[in-house]
Design an enzyme around this catalytic site. Structure first.
Site, PDB file in Angstrom:
ATOM      1  N   ASN A  13       1.023  -1.172  -0.082  1.00  0.00           N
ATOM      2  CA  ASN A  13      -0.126   0.033   0.242  1.00  0.00           C
ATOM      3  C   ASN A  13       0.999   1.354  -0.050  1.00  0.00           C
ATOM      4  OD1 ASN A  13      -1.868   2.024   0.505  1.00  0.00           O
ATOM      5  ND2 ASN A  13      -2.422   1.389   2.524  1.00  0.00           N
ATOM      6  N   TRP A  14       0.942   1.831  -1.195  1.00  0.00           N
ATOM      7  CA  TRP A  14       2.135   2.994  -1.147  1.00  0.00           C
ATOM      8  C   TRP A  14       1.632   4.097  -0.822  1.00  0.00           C
ATOM      9  CZ3 TRP A  14       4.138   2.888  -7.208  1.00  0.00           C
ATOM     10  CH2 TRP A  14       4.623   1.648  -7.366  1.00  0.00           C
ATOM     11  N   LYS A  15       0.282   4.092  -0.132  1.00  0.00           N
ATOM     12  CA  LYS A  15      -0.371   5.427   0.389  1.00  0.00           C
ATOM     13  C   LYS A  15      -0.097   6.262  -0.653  1.00  0.00           C
ATOM     14  CE  LYS A  15      -0.116   3.045   4.692  1.00  0.00           C
ATOM     15  NZ  LYS A  15       0.056   3.264   6.297  1.00  0.00           N
ATOM     16  N   HIS A  99      -9.330   1.254   4.910  1.00  0.00           N
ATOM     17  CA  HIS A  99      -8.181   1.652   5.529  1.00  0.00           C
ATOM     18  C   HIS A  99      -8.369   2.397   6.594  1.00  0.00           C
ATOM     19  CE1 HIS A  99      -4.055   2.665   6.387  1.00  0.00           C
ATOM     20  NE2 HIS A  99      -3.428   1.489   5.879  1.00  0.00           N
ATOM     21  N   GLU A 101      -6.651   4.669   7.977  1.00  0.00           N
ATOM     22  CA  GLU A 101      -6.498   6.133   7.465  1.00  0.00           C
ATOM     23  C   GLU A 101      -7.613   6.883   6.899  1.00  0.00           C
ATOM     24  OE1 GLU A 101      -2.727   5.583   5.554  1.00  0.00           O
ATOM     25  OE2 GLU A 101      -1.709   4.999   7.493  1.00  0.00           O
ATOM     26  N   GLU A 171      -5.619  -5.004  10.516  1.00  0.00           N
ATOM     27  CA  GLU A 171      -4.352  -3.623  10.456  1.00  0.00           C
ATOM     28  C   GLU A 171      -4.556  -3.261  11.991  1.00  0.00           C
ATOM     29  OE1 GLU A 171      -2.506  -2.934   6.627  1.00  0.00           O
ATOM     30  OE2 GLU A 171      -3.849  -1.381   7.203  1.00  0.00           O
ATOM     31  N   GLY A 177       2.785   2.114  10.846  1.00  0.00           N
ATOM     32  CA  GLY A 177       3.540   3.648  10.533  1.00  0.00           C
ATOM     33  C   GLY A 177       4.183   3.837  11.815  1.00  0.00           C
ATOM     34  N   SER A 217       3.519  -2.196  10.126  1.00  0.00           N
ATOM     35  CA  SER A 217       5.029  -2.600  10.248  1.00  0.00           C
ATOM     36  C   SER A 217       5.424  -3.835  10.003  1.00  0.00           C
ATOM     37  CB  SER A 217       5.165  -1.865  11.645  1.00  0.00           C
ATOM     38  OG  SER A 217       4.973  -0.670  11.964  1.00  0.00           O
ATOM     39  N   GLY A 238       2.814  -1.068   4.210  1.00  0.00           N
ATOM     40  CA  GLY A 238       3.178   0.421   3.847  1.00  0.00           C
ATOM     41  C   GLY A 238       4.602   0.664   3.404  1.00  0.00           C
ATOM     42  N   GLY A 239       5.306   1.220   4.734  1.00  0.00           N
ATOM     43  CA  GLY A 239       6.479   1.708   4.478  1.00  0.00           C
ATOM     44  C   GLY A 239       7.583   0.903   3.741  1.00  0.00           C
TER      45      GLY A 239
END
Ligand code: 13P
Length: 255
Positions: A13-15, A99, A101, A171, A177, A217, A238-239
């Site tokens: 998930n590149w956000k 998600h 966010e 999640e 993150g 993470s 993500g990251g």
């Protein structure tokens, strides 16, 4: 039933990262690194404006493309929104839905998550449905209730046949993150709770067939342990998905 009957899915998930030119650069590194690694499905969920580039670059490879959100109406006066048919025609195959966010910063609710999920399924997209508790909720010992409620509302009026096509991503919000990961045992426990919610609604066959990912993470250093757990069938990353070598190491852990 053996865990091996389920398809492992490693999705990035590149956000809100990567312009089209940065997408080109990252995918030109990633595609050869994951080539031939067929032990799991490899997906990148990219910003809307990168979908064209990503679809063109991944054509004929084992990397699939997803979006990060979808609106629930087919079309109309919804300025700034993107429909499921638009995503489908652009070549996206997956879409992240609900998600944390989106829930936290953009006011999405379980009810709109349900509408989005049904719109995605109707268009032939594979939804990646995100559920997970806040730190407060974990501390108050209501994690099971929270993820059960999110999962049940998201799947209202979804048939068993369609439910099999859904990927669920557990999640925990406190692990996103933050560098703080759920332990493999915590991840397995909650993914198992989600599977039991699916079993109660659709029966054991459907529950055992659904891919349930862990996200929060996930990194090269913890992926193998998380993925070794019975109920953890993949990762939503993500990251670490923004670096080809890190994402590839997680794909390797899922082989
Ligand atoms: P991080 O891997 O950066 O914690 O993000 C997880 C996530 O939100 C994936 O959807």
């Amino acid at each position: 039933m053996n865990k091996n009957v389920r398809k492992a899915v490693i999705a990035g998930n590149w956000k809100m990262n990567m312009t089209p030119s940065e997408t080109k650069k990252l995918l030109s590194e990633l595609i050869p690194m994951v080539e031939g690694k067929t032990g799991c499905d490899v997906v990148v969920c990219v910003p809307f404006v990168d979908i064209d580039t990503a679809v063109a670059m991944t054509k004929g490879t084992n990397v699939k493309v997803g979006a990060q959100n979808v609106h629930f109406e087919k079309n109309g006066a919804f300025t700034g929104e993107i429909s499921a048919d638009m995503l489908k025609e652009c070549g996206a195959e997956y879409v992240v839905i609900g998600h944390s966010e989106r829930r936290q910063y953009f006011g999405e609710t379980d009810v709109t998550v349900n509408l989005r999920l049904k719109a995605a399924l109707a268009a032939g997209l594979t939804p990646i449905l995100c559920v997970g508790e806040l730190l407060d909720e974990r501390d108050r010992d209501v994690t099971a209730e929270v993820v059960a409620m999110q999962t049940k509302i998201a799947l209202l009026d979804v048939s068993a046949e369609d439910a099999k096509k859904v990927i669920v991503a557990y999640e925990p919000v406190w692990a996103i993150g933050t560098g703080r990961t759920a332990t493999a045992e915590q991840a397995d426990e909650v993914c198992g709770i989600i599977r039991s919610v699916l079993a109660a609604k659709y029966g054991a066959d459907v529950a055992e067939a659904v891919t349930i990912q862990y996200g929060g993470s996930m990194k090269p250093g913890n992926a193998a342990e998380l993925l070794s757990k019975y109920h953890v069938d993949g990762g939503l990353i993500g990251g670490a998905s923004l670096k080809a070598s890190d994402f590839t190491a997680i794909v390797d852990a899922a082989q």
